[in-house]
Design a protein around this motif. Structure first.
Motif, mmCIF file in Angstrom:
data_model
loop_
_atom_site.group_PDB
_atom_site.id
_atom_site.type_symbol
_atom_site.label_atom_id
_atom_site.label_comp_id
_atom_site.label_asym_id
_atom_site.label_seq_id
_atom_site.Cartn_x
_atom_site.Cartn_y
_atom_site.Cartn_z
ATOM 1 N N UNK A 99 0.829 -1.203 0.000
ATOM 2 C CA UNK A 99 0.000 0.000 0.000
ATOM 3 C C UNK A 99 0.869 1.262 0.000
ATOM 4 N N UNK A 100 0.572 2.133 -0.920
ATOM 5 C CA UNK A 100 1.384 3.348 -0.998
ATOM 6 C C UNK A 100 0.921 4.346 0.060
ATOM 7 N N UNK A 101 1.755 5.338 0.214
ATOM 8 C CA UNK A 101 1.447 6.367 1.201
ATOM 9 C C UNK A 101 0.111 7.027 0.920
ATOM 10 N N UNK A 102 -0.123 7.254 -0.393
ATOM 11 C CA UNK A 102 -1.321 7.988 -0.797
ATOM 12 C C UNK A 102 -2.591 7.216 -0.420
ATOM 13 N N UNK A 103 -2.554 5.914 -0.715
ATOM 14 C CA UNK A 103 -3.730 5.105 -0.436
ATOM 15 C C UNK A 103 -4.005 5.029 1.063
ATOM 16 N N UNK A 104 -2.915 4.962 1.812
ATOM 17 C CA UNK A 104 -3.071 4.860 3.262
ATOM 18 C C UNK A 104 -3.795 6.075 3.827
ATOM 19 N N UNK A 105 -3.454 7.239 3.252
ATOM 20 C CA UNK A 105 -4.023 8.449 3.809
ATOM 21 C C UNK A 105 -5.346 8.823 3.144
ATOM 22 N N UNK A 106 -5.878 7.909 2.312
ATOM 23 C CA UNK A 106 -7.118 8.253 1.615
ATOM 24 C C UNK A 106 -8.289 8.385 2.575
ATOM 25 N N UNK A 107 -8.868 9.551 2.576
ATOM 26 C CA UNK A 107 -10.076 9.765 3.376
ATOM 27 C C UNK A 107 -11.214 10.090 2.431
ATOM 28 N N UNK A 108 -12.223 9.239 2.394
ATOM 29 C CA UNK A 108 -13.298 9.476 1.431
ATOM 30 C C UNK A 108 -14.151 10.692 1.791
ATOM 31 N N UNK A 109 -14.707 11.284 0.746
ATOM 32 C CA UNK A 109 -15.675 12.360 0.923
ATOM 33 C C UNK A 109 -17.037 11.745 0.669
ATOM 34 N N UNK A 110 -17.916 11.879 1.647
ATOM 35 C CA UNK A 110 -19.229 11.259 1.491
ATOM 36 C C UNK A 110 -20.318 12.297 1.691
ATOM 37 N N UNK A 111 -21.237 12.345 0.738
ATOM 38 C CA UNK A 111 -22.372 13.250 0.868
ATOM 39 C C UNK A 111 -23.570 12.426 1.341
ATOM 40 N N UNK A 112 -24.190 12.855 2.423
ATOM 41 C CA UNK A 112 -25.386 12.157 2.910
ATOM 42 C C UNK A 112 -26.592 13.080 2.748
ATOM 43 N N UNK A 113 -27.505 12.688 1.880
ATOM 44 C CA UNK A 113 -28.746 13.443 1.768
ATOM 45 C C UNK A 113 -29.701 12.907 2.824
ATOM 46 N N UNK A 114 -30.178 13.791 3.686
ATOM 47 C CA UNK A 114 -31.058 13.351 4.774
ATOM 48 C C UNK A 114 -32.403 14.067 4.658
ATOM 49 N N UNK A 115 -33.471 13.314 4.843
ATOM 50 C CA UNK A 115 -34.770 13.963 4.779
ATOM 51 C C UNK A 115 -35.019 14.700 6.094
ATOM 52 N N UNK A 116 -35.738 15.769 5.989
ATOM 53 C CA UNK A 116 -35.952 16.672 7.117
ATOM 54 C C UNK A 116 -36.606 15.997 8.313
ATOM 55 N N UNK A 117 -37.535 15.073 8.036
ATOM 56 C CA UNK A 117 -38.426 14.605 9.098
ATOM 57 C C UNK A 117 -37.899 13.421 9.878
ATOM 58 N N UNK A 118 -37.197 12.510 9.220
ATOM 59 C CA UNK A 118 -36.692 11.331 9.931
ATOM 60 C C UNK A 118 -35.178 11.328 10.013
ATOM 61 N N UNK A 119 -34.529 11.223 8.859
ATOM 62 C CA UNK A 119 -33.092 10.953 8.868
ATOM 63 C C UNK A 119 -32.274 12.099 9.441
ATOM 64 N N UNK A 120 -32.676 13.332 9.122
ATOM 65 C CA UNK A 120 -31.914 14.447 9.665
ATOM 66 C C UNK A 120 -32.092 14.491 11.181
ATOM 67 N N UNK A 121 -33.318 14.198 11.626
ATOM 68 C CA UNK A 121 -33.567 14.111 13.069
ATOM 69 C C UNK A 121 -32.737 12.987 13.665
ATOM 70 N N UNK A 122 -32.584 11.899 12.905
ATOM 71 C CA UNK A 122 -31.758 10.778 13.355
ATOM 72 C C UNK A 122 -30.309 11.205 13.511
ATOM 73 N N UNK A 123 -29.834 11.976 12.521
ATOM 74 C CA UNK A 123 -28.460 12.465 12.581
ATOM 75 C C UNK A 123 -28.287 13.408 13.780
ATOM 76 N N UNK A 124 -29.314 14.211 13.985
ATOM 77 C CA UNK A 124 -29.324 15.137 15.115
ATOM 78 C C UNK A 124 -29.239 14.383 16.435
ATOM 79 N N UNK A 125 -30.036 13.316 16.494
ATOM 80 C CA UNK A 125 -30.070 12.518 17.710
ATOM 81 C C UNK A 125 -28.717 11.863 17.971
#
Lengths: 140, 271
Positions: A1-27
């Motif tokens: 494994x190269x240095x670059x791969x080791x330090x790979x940190x993914x960027x993830x976008x999470x779309x959350x609905x206002x009523x359930x999932x965002x409240x879940x994230x809040x919780x």
């Protein structure tokens, strides 16, 4: 494994609905549950509002994974939005696969407002999965 | 052919249609033309060439201007599928549009790889066997994932963003096009960002594409667009049981919930 791969940190976008999932994230926050900082939540009114175009735009702009979250079936604030969401995600995943982007980079989960722990768990799982997959081929 | 012309003339005389969208011979060139009862002599130039035009796209333009006219339209198998989908999307009224069916020749069916080269009712030509060919999809499905990605990216990179695929498409009837939405696709910039430009259009074709293949014929860069849309069409029938272009029945499940107990698809194989 190269240095670059080791330090790979993914960027993830999470779309959350206002009523359930965002409240879940809040919780998850209120419960002091840790989840990876790679996951960036974007609040939308309903998972049915998440146009596949938003998902594509996220990938085009360099996201390594996209998480689509919404209410469980039957819980949707707008009654049936999440059914359409699941249909769209399925077709989009198949399309991504066809053009050579790992379909695993797109994931749909139903997270209720009371499921802070599930939000944290999914965020962990998904981040690990994307970290293993490596950077998205669409990253410029 | 004379019989066909006579049939159109009769439809004009009985008042069943007030216009007929067909093709006329202009010198050596076959061009789409709206024949009217006021000029029955024009029917002499009526021709049925072995080429296709986006007839339903032209029809939509006419219908927008004359929404209450009874029109006849020359339809091939693909045109009829398009009309069926336009009816479901409430773009035309079926009672105002009369299908005048043309069966495609074996040559045309072969070059189009058409799975249904004839409309329901045929007024001209002989039914020929459909062509079942999914070799284009199979060729890509068997490629390793990275190769697939490189293949599509190199194809998409040829795009000059002429919007030809959209403009010729009978199913692109939206008033506002998402491909001109500045927040998604930078307008006024060519070449387009890839693959977002093509994938957004491909996704929009899900539940709509009737597999006529005119997009690919129109593409000046020879991008295998039809393969992409055929794949989405297959996914739609595989996961959601929806085949666009069929007459009546359920509407596009990506836009309408439908009556079948809010069906959700089975999980996809992610390998």
């Amino acid at each position: 494994m190269t240095q670059k791969e080791e330090s790979f940190e993914p960027k993830i976008i999470a779309f959350c609905c206002n009523w359930c999932s965002y409240a879940g994230a809040d919780l998850a926050g209120s419960m002091r549950l840790k989840y990876p900082p790679n996951v960036l939540p974007i609040r939308v009114m309903c998972s049915g509002r998440i146009s596949p175009h938003f998902v594509m735009k996220a990938f085009q702009k360099g996201a390594d994974g996209v998480l689509v979250t919404g209410c469980h079936y039957g819980d949707c604030h707008y009654m049936k939005g999440n059914y359409i969401t699941m249909r769209r995600v399925t077709i989009l995943k198949d399309l991504l696969k066809f053009v050579g982007v790992e379909p695993k980079r797109l994931r749909a989960e139903w997270i209720a407002g009371s499921e802070g722990d599930k939000f944290a768990r999914v965020a962990h799982e998904f981040t690990d999965e994307i970290r293993n997959l490596g950077p998205s081929p669409l990253r410029g | 052919m004379e019989k066909f012309k006579k049939y159109i003339k009769e439809l004009f005389e009985s008042g069943e249609i007030e216009g007929f969208l067909g093709i006329r011979k202009n010198g050596l060139h076959p061009v789409p033309h709206l024949f009217t009862p006021e000029h029955p002599e024009e029917l002499e130039t009526l021709t049925i060439p072995d080429v296709r035009y986006p007839m339903t796209e032209i029809l939509l333009t006419i219908v927008r201007k004359y929404p209450d006219k009874k029109l006849g339209i020359m339809v091939r198998g693909c045109d009829e599928r398009a009309l069926n989908e336009l009816v479901k999307n409430q773009k035309i009224l079926p009672e105002l549009i009369k299908h005048i069916g043309i069966a495609c020749s074996a040559d045309l069916a072969a070059s189009c790889r058409c799975a249904q080269p004839y409309p329901e009712e045929i007024h001209y030509g002989e039914k020929v066997a459909p062509v079942e060919d999914r070799s284009d999809i199979e060729a890509i499905d068997t490629m390793p994932q990275e190769e697939r990605f490189d293949y599509w990216m190199s194809e998409f990179s040829k795009c000059i963003k002429c919007y030809g695929c959209r403009n010729i498409c009978s199913m692109c009837f939206c008033d506002q096009c998402t491909l001109e939405d500045n927040d998604l696709i930078a307008t006024g910039q060519a070449p387009p960002a890839i693959p977002i430009f093509h994938l957004i259009r491909a996704f929009h074709m899900a539940g709509r594409c009737i597999d006529c293949g005119l997009c690919e014929e129109a593409c000046p860069a020879h991008i295998p667009l039809r393969t992409l849309y055929r794949k989405v069409r297959e996914s739609m029938s595989g996961f959601l049981g929806y085949v666009s272009g069929t007459e009546g029945g359920e509407k596009d499940p990506l836009e309408f919930l439908g009556s079948e107990g809010y069906m959700v698809p089975s999980k996809i194989d992610e390998k």
